[in-house]
Motif scaffolding. Structure first.
Motif, PDB file in Angstrom:
ATOM      1  N   TYR A  48      -4.204  -0.580   1.015  1.00 47.09           N
ATOM      2  CA  TYR A  48      -3.290   0.568   0.902  1.00 47.09           C
ATOM      3  C   TYR A  48      -1.842   0.079   0.753  1.00 47.09           C
ATOM      4  O   TYR A  48      -1.141   0.413  -0.216  1.00 47.09           O
ATOM      5  CB  TYR A  48      -3.468   1.434   2.152  1.00 47.09           C
ATOM      6  CG  TYR A  48      -2.865   2.815   2.103  1.00 47.09           C
ATOM      7  CD1 TYR A  48      -2.002   3.212   1.085  1.00 47.09           C
ATOM      8  CD2 TYR A  48      -3.169   3.758   3.094  1.00 47.09           C
ATOM      9  CE1 TYR A  48      -1.461   4.485   1.058  1.00 47.09           C
ATOM     10  CE2 TYR A  48      -2.632   5.031   3.081  1.00 47.09           C
ATOM     11  CZ  TYR A  48      -1.770   5.386   2.069  1.00 47.09           C
ATOM     12  OH  TYR A  48      -1.236   6.650   2.055  1.00 47.09           O
ATOM     13  N   VAL A 102       0.771   0.195  -2.601  1.00 46.14           N
ATOM     14  CA  VAL A 102       2.078   0.856  -2.599  1.00 46.14           C
ATOM     15  C   VAL A 102       3.176  -0.140  -2.990  1.00 46.14           C
ATOM     16  O   VAL A 102       4.018   0.132  -3.855  1.00 46.14           O
ATOM     17  CB  VAL A 102       2.361   1.468  -1.205  1.00 46.14           C
ATOM     18  CG1 VAL A 102       3.821   1.875  -1.085  1.00 46.14           C
ATOM     19  CG2 VAL A 102       1.447   2.655  -0.956  1.00 46.14           C
ATOM     20  N   HIS A 137       9.942   1.573   0.546  1.00 46.30           N
ATOM     21  CA  HIS A 137       8.688   2.294   0.339  1.00 46.30           C
ATOM     22  C   HIS A 137       7.665   1.914   1.393  1.00 46.30           C
ATOM     23  O   HIS A 137       6.918   2.759   1.877  1.00 46.30           O
ATOM     24  CB  HIS A 137       8.123   2.011  -1.064  1.00 46.30           C
ATOM     25  CG  HIS A 137       8.492   3.073  -2.057  1.00 46.30           C
ATOM     26  ND1 HIS A 137       8.077   4.372  -1.914  1.00 46.30           N
ATOM     27  CD2 HIS A 137       9.225   3.019  -3.191  1.00 46.30           C
ATOM     28  CE1 HIS A 137       8.559   5.090  -2.919  1.00 46.30           C
ATOM     29  NE2 HIS A 137       9.263   4.302  -3.712  1.00 46.30           N
ATOM     30  N   LEU A 192       3.927   5.401   5.821  1.00 45.73           N
ATOM     31  CA  LEU A 192       2.878   4.521   5.307  1.00 45.73           C
ATOM     32  C   LEU A 192       2.213   3.699   6.402  1.00 45.73           C
ATOM     33  O   LEU A 192       0.991   3.602   6.455  1.00 45.73           O
ATOM     34  CB  LEU A 192       3.447   3.594   4.227  1.00 45.73           C
ATOM     35  CG  LEU A 192       2.418   2.646   3.624  1.00 45.73           C
ATOM     36  CD1 LEU A 192       1.324   3.398   2.906  1.00 45.73           C
ATOM     37  CD2 LEU A 192       3.070   1.649   2.682  1.00 45.73           C
ATOM     38  N   GLY A 223      -3.189   4.376  -1.950  1.00 47.94           N
ATOM     39  CA  GLY A 223      -1.896   3.833  -2.391  1.00 47.94           C
ATOM     40  C   GLY A 223      -1.433   4.473  -3.689  1.00 47.94           C
ATOM     41  O   GLY A 223      -0.263   4.854  -3.831  1.00 47.94           O
ATOM     42  N   THR A 253      -0.433   8.144  -3.110  1.00 47.82           N
ATOM     43  CA  THR A 253       0.829   8.180  -2.371  1.00 47.82           C
ATOM     44  C   THR A 253       2.013   7.945  -3.314  1.00 47.82           C
ATOM     45  O   THR A 253       3.003   8.688  -3.297  1.00 47.82           O
ATOM     46  CB  THR A 253       0.830   7.082  -1.285  1.00 47.82           C
ATOM     47  OG1 THR A 253      -0.275   7.313  -0.420  1.00 47.82           O
ATOM     48  CG2 THR A 253       2.102   7.111  -0.481  1.00 47.82           C
ATOM     49  N   MET A 254       1.892   6.932  -4.161  1.00 48.20           N
ATOM     50  CA  MET A 254       3.024   6.591  -5.030  1.00 48.20           C
ATOM     51  C   MET A 254       3.208   7.618  -6.137  1.00 48.20           C
ATOM     52  O   MET A 254       4.336   7.878  -6.562  1.00 48.20           O
ATOM     53  CB  MET A 254       2.831   5.187  -5.607  1.00 48.20           C
ATOM     54  CG  MET A 254       3.062   4.097  -4.582  1.00 48.20           C
ATOM     55  SD  MET A 254       4.631   4.273  -3.694  1.00 48.20           S
ATOM     56  CE  MET A 254       5.755   3.449  -4.807  1.00 48.20           C
ATOM     57  N   ARG A 311       5.075  10.328  -4.344  1.00 47.68           N
ATOM     58  CA  ARG A 311       6.437   9.906  -3.983  1.00 47.68           C
ATOM     59  C   ARG A 311       7.334   9.780  -5.204  1.00 47.68           C
ATOM     60  O   ARG A 311       8.502  10.171  -5.170  1.00 47.68           O
ATOM     61  CB  ARG A 311       6.394   8.557  -3.271  1.00 47.68           C
ATOM     62  CG  ARG A 311       6.051   8.634  -1.796  1.00 47.68           C
ATOM     63  CD  ARG A 311       6.163   7.261  -1.179  1.00 47.68           C
ATOM     64  NE  ARG A 311       5.785   7.260   0.232  1.00 47.68           N
ATOM     65  CZ  ARG A 311       5.795   6.169   0.994  1.00 47.68           C
ATOM     66  NH1 ARG A 311       6.153   5.006   0.475  1.00 47.68           N
ATOM     67  NH2 ARG A 311       5.450   6.238   2.261  1.00 47.68           N
TER      68      ARG A 311
END
Lengths: 331, 462
Positions: A226, A230, A250, A256, A285, A288-289, A292
């Motif tokens: 993970y 990221v 990040h 995270l 990951g 999430t990115m 974000r």
């Protein structure tokens, strides 16, 4: 030698006749111990109000499970400690300024709707704490995204006025606006920044993760996959200079660490095989990115884990270990 | 680097009797010889009530099929032939012999007339069969059938002294006290199989036995002592083959299919006794241990001695027993009474008090931690097998290779949620095998019924 079998009947069970003393409650206790440093730090940074939120959340989680089991005529299962863990994790991903009824509603939702209605421990499809956090975030977005500066003197129990005086930027909020956070990396890793109660200290969360790894409660696959994903995506598509600082914010700036070490590794809602875990971590990951960097929200850890939770069955099925001896010999 | 395999567990070893020399237990007043002490069909009694039998005399034999005879372990009079529940929990006929303590040897017990040089594999197979030798590690597969299956096909002759089950130390003591029996037995087997080298697989917790073996074999090269990591189930033949040769044996296949023959150390010693002295298998080593036993010991026991006499010989019990186990604690069978006789497969008798009670849960809920998957030496997914079995989805169980389970119990040992994993799998396996037998029988029946004109070919189609 005579034994009175009617008084002392011998027990007959199917083998094995030995058992590892470790049990579900031991594992849950390990998780709580691993979360303690970050929790204590949260109370130190944000004041007694943080403790009030943690207690409100954990107690209402335990209580709602006990009451649910009682009224449903089920054996009361709070002794396994999983409800306490859910309540604690939920509290750790709330801002300290939320009204005290927010953790209570969140815990009740987590335990009753997400966990017990699906059949209790081991049967829930998504992680209860994460689902509750997402629910709270969508229902009360203003309360859930008002972060205060560390050390702000907040009332312990009364509601907090959301005034600008105490408002704090967060590392990810800054990145969302295309610039690096004004507070240095050192303080960010240590946890002297605005953010959720238990998410701010990346260092202490990592320490807890190390403890879980040493105790063999979790395996390295999910957190490493993970966090590495990221970091890699941030490295390839940096949106601010210098790149290494962008990557660091990040990794250490948002939820995270808490998510990768404590939420994504929840046994019930994560894959069971080595490769399943690695793919699951990578998936978390990437999502999430995507949220974000491309989405509207500054943070996407809880959404990412919740989405991946739903796919665990497929990871388990498609990464089945090849059985010993491989394929059957042709007859 | 020490040899090993992937998966497995590390239960407390509890080898309390590792330093207890094997004591010869005096023969009991009565022995109870079950007619089936091996995998295969039960024996038919060859004696009747009132007959006088000699020590080593064959008193029951199989009528064709897999199996081997049983022998009188004492001289005396046949008191009765009765049906009793055996140590493994099945109802089986047993011959009761009242000991006359004359220790008269049967006329059949005589050393082989052939010289070592002229000994052939067929001779050894014949001798092994008549001596009633089975796999003494606990599986009790007839040894002669194993030898016969390996004829001309094997390149690895492996002696299994891993002894990975906690508590049991009989192989350890055998190697320490009587290594010649094992080494000479190995020499005989190597000769008849035409091999130059054999392998002894031993776990690294038996340091003194390893040293002894190395001492005994310096200057010779017919044996390779292979030191294995101490891990359960290292003594499973599949795991030993994997550790030694890197070959993986598929479920439903036998070791000779990958060129291996594995025999327990005590089995090899028994083969040596049978070949050289003509002595059948009437005595074996048993570890008596557990927290209720006053003086844990290793005993050399006549087959058919009731286990309560073993316990009594070890000073009796100090506490109320909670569980009595024949065999190791990981795969042994719990007894419901203390009067079961010692059989060829009994490697240990363990008496536990309720301090060793294993946790059980009325409503276990799997938390999906994956420990069973990580520990499974056969690389199955035990948690899903249990889920499918509980849902009655036997086809799904088969698809997930439930029949590949060796029932080692690693999954249940380490389950934090107390799910009876291997127990559920065992029950489901039984149901599936029953179903398969029924299907096969139905198929045979319909094949015969559908083609009455081709009745003579019916056998082929089945």
């Amino acid at each position: 030698m005579n034994i009175d079998y009617t008084k002392n009947p011998l027990t007959v069970t199917s083998a094995p006749h030995l058992k590892n003393p470790e049990r579900t409650s031991t594992i849950m206790l390990d998780v709580i111990v691993a979360l303690l440093p970050a929790t204590v730090w949260g109370v130190y940074v944000f004041g007694w109000r943080a403790l009030a939120i943690v207690l409100a959340s954990a107690l209402s989680a335990v209580l709602s499970e006990a009451l649910f089991c009682y009224f449903m005529n089920q054996p009361i299962t709070v002794k396994d400690g999983s409800a306490a863990v859910t309540g604690l994790i939920l509290a750790l991903c709330l801002p300290v300024s939320v009204p005290l009824w927010i953790p209570v509603i969140g815990s009740v939702f987590a335990i009753i709707v997400v966990k017990q209605l699906f059949g209790g421990l081991g049967k829930n499809v998504v992680n209860p704490a994460i689902a509750a956090r997402v629910f709270l975030f969508l229902a009360w977005p203003a309360q859930m995204s008002y972060y205060t500066v560390p050390g702000a003197s907040l009332p312990v129990l009364a509601n907090v006025d959301r005034v600008d005086a105490f408002a704090s930027a967060t590392p990810l909020g800054a990145l969302k606006n295309g610039k690096l956070f004004e507070i240095g990396l050192y303080d960010t890793v240590l946890g002297k920044v605005g953010g959720c109660i238990g998410e701010v200290s990346a260092m202490l969360l990592a320490l807890g993760g190390l403890y879980l790894l040493i105790r063999k409660t979790i395996k390295w696959h999910i957190p490493v996959a993970y966090i590495a994903t990221v970091a890699l995506i941030a490295l390839i598509f940096p949106q601010a200079e210098p790149t290494w600082r962008y990557v660091a914010y990040h990794v250490f700036g948002g939820g995270l660490m808490l998510g990768a070490i404590f939420m994504a590794t929840d046994y019930v809602t994560s894959p069971i095989t080595k490769w399943g875990r690695i793919i699951y971590g990578i998936g978390c990951g990437v999502i999430t990115m995507v949220i974000r960097c491309l989405g509207q929200y500054p943070e996407g850890v809880s959404f990412a884990i919740m989405i991946m939770n739903l796919l665990v069955w497929y990871f388990d099925m498609y990464t089945r270990p090849s059985k010993f001896g491989g394929v059957e010999k042709k007859k | 680097m020490k040899l090993s395999f992937k998966g497995g567990i590390h239960p407390p070893q509890s080898k309390n009797t590792a330093n207890c020399a094997v004591e010869k237990m005096p023969p009991p007043k009565k022995v109870f010889i079950p007619l089936s002490q091996h995998i295969g069909g039960a024996c038919v009694p060859l004696v009747k009530k009132g007959d006088i039998v000699d020590k080593g005399q064959i008193i029951g034999n199989v009528e064709g099929g897999l199996g081997c005879p049983v022998h009188a372990s004492v001289s005396g009079v046949v008191e009765s032939i009765e049906v009793k529940t055996s140590a493994s929990g099945v109802k089986i006929g047993q011959i009761v012999i009242e000991n006359d303590f004359e220790e008269r040897l049967s006329v059949d017990v005589k050393p082989i007339e052939k010289s070592f040089e002229s000994l052939t594999l067929d001779d050894v197979i014949e001798i092994t069969k008549n001596a009633g030798i089975v796999g003494l590690g606990g599986a009790t597969f007839p040894a002669h059938a194993k030898l016969a299956s390996g004829a001309g096909k094997i390149d690895h002759l492996i002696i299994n002294c891993a002894e990975c089950e906690p508590y049991i130390t009989v192989n350890h003591r055998l190697l320490l006290e009587q290594p010649e029996r094992v080494l000479r037995g190995l020499k005989i087997l190597l000769k008849v199989f035409g091999l130059t080298k054999g392998y002894i697989a031993i776990e690294d917790n038996k340091k003194d036995a390893i040293k002894k073996l190395k001492e005994k074999t310096t200057g010779t090269d017919f044996v390779d002592v292979c030191i294995m990591k101490t891990k359960y189930p290292q003594g499973d033949e599949r795991q030993i083959i994997y550790a030694l040769t890197g070959k993986e044996l598929t479920s439903g296949h036998l070791p000779f299919e990958v060129g291996c023959l594995i025999l327990n150390a005590e089995t090899v010693a028994a083969i040596y006794d049978a070949v050289v002295y003509g002595m059948p298998l009437i005595e074996r080593f048993v570890t008596v241990d557990g927290d209720c036993v006053k003086e844990p010991k290793n005993l050399s026991v006549r087959i058919g001695t009731p286990i309560n006499e073993l316990i009594e010989y070890c000073g009796g019990l100090t506490k109320d027993p909670y569980k009595i186990i024949c065999g190791g604690p990981m795969m042994g069978v719990a007894q419901w009474k203390m009067y079961a006789p010692t059989v060829k497969g009994t490697s240990a008798v363990l008496v536990f008090s309720n301090q060793n009670r294993t946790r059980q849960s009325d409503a276990p809920s799997c938390i999906h931690c994956g420990r069973c998957v990580g520990h499974c030496p056969m690389r199955l997914m035990p948690n899903y097998l249990v889920a499918f079995a509980n849902a009655g989805e036997l086809d799904k169980c088969k698809e997930f290779d439930i029949l590949g389970c060796v029932e080692c119990g690693c999954c249940s040992y380490d389950c934090p949620a107390d799910v009876p994993i291997v127990q559920t799998i065992r029950a489901a396996k039984g149901k599936i095998l029953e179903q398969m037998r029924a299907q096969k029988a139905a198929l045979n029946k319909s094949a015969v019924a559908a083609k009455p004109e081709k009745e003579d070919k019916g056998g082929k189609e089945s």
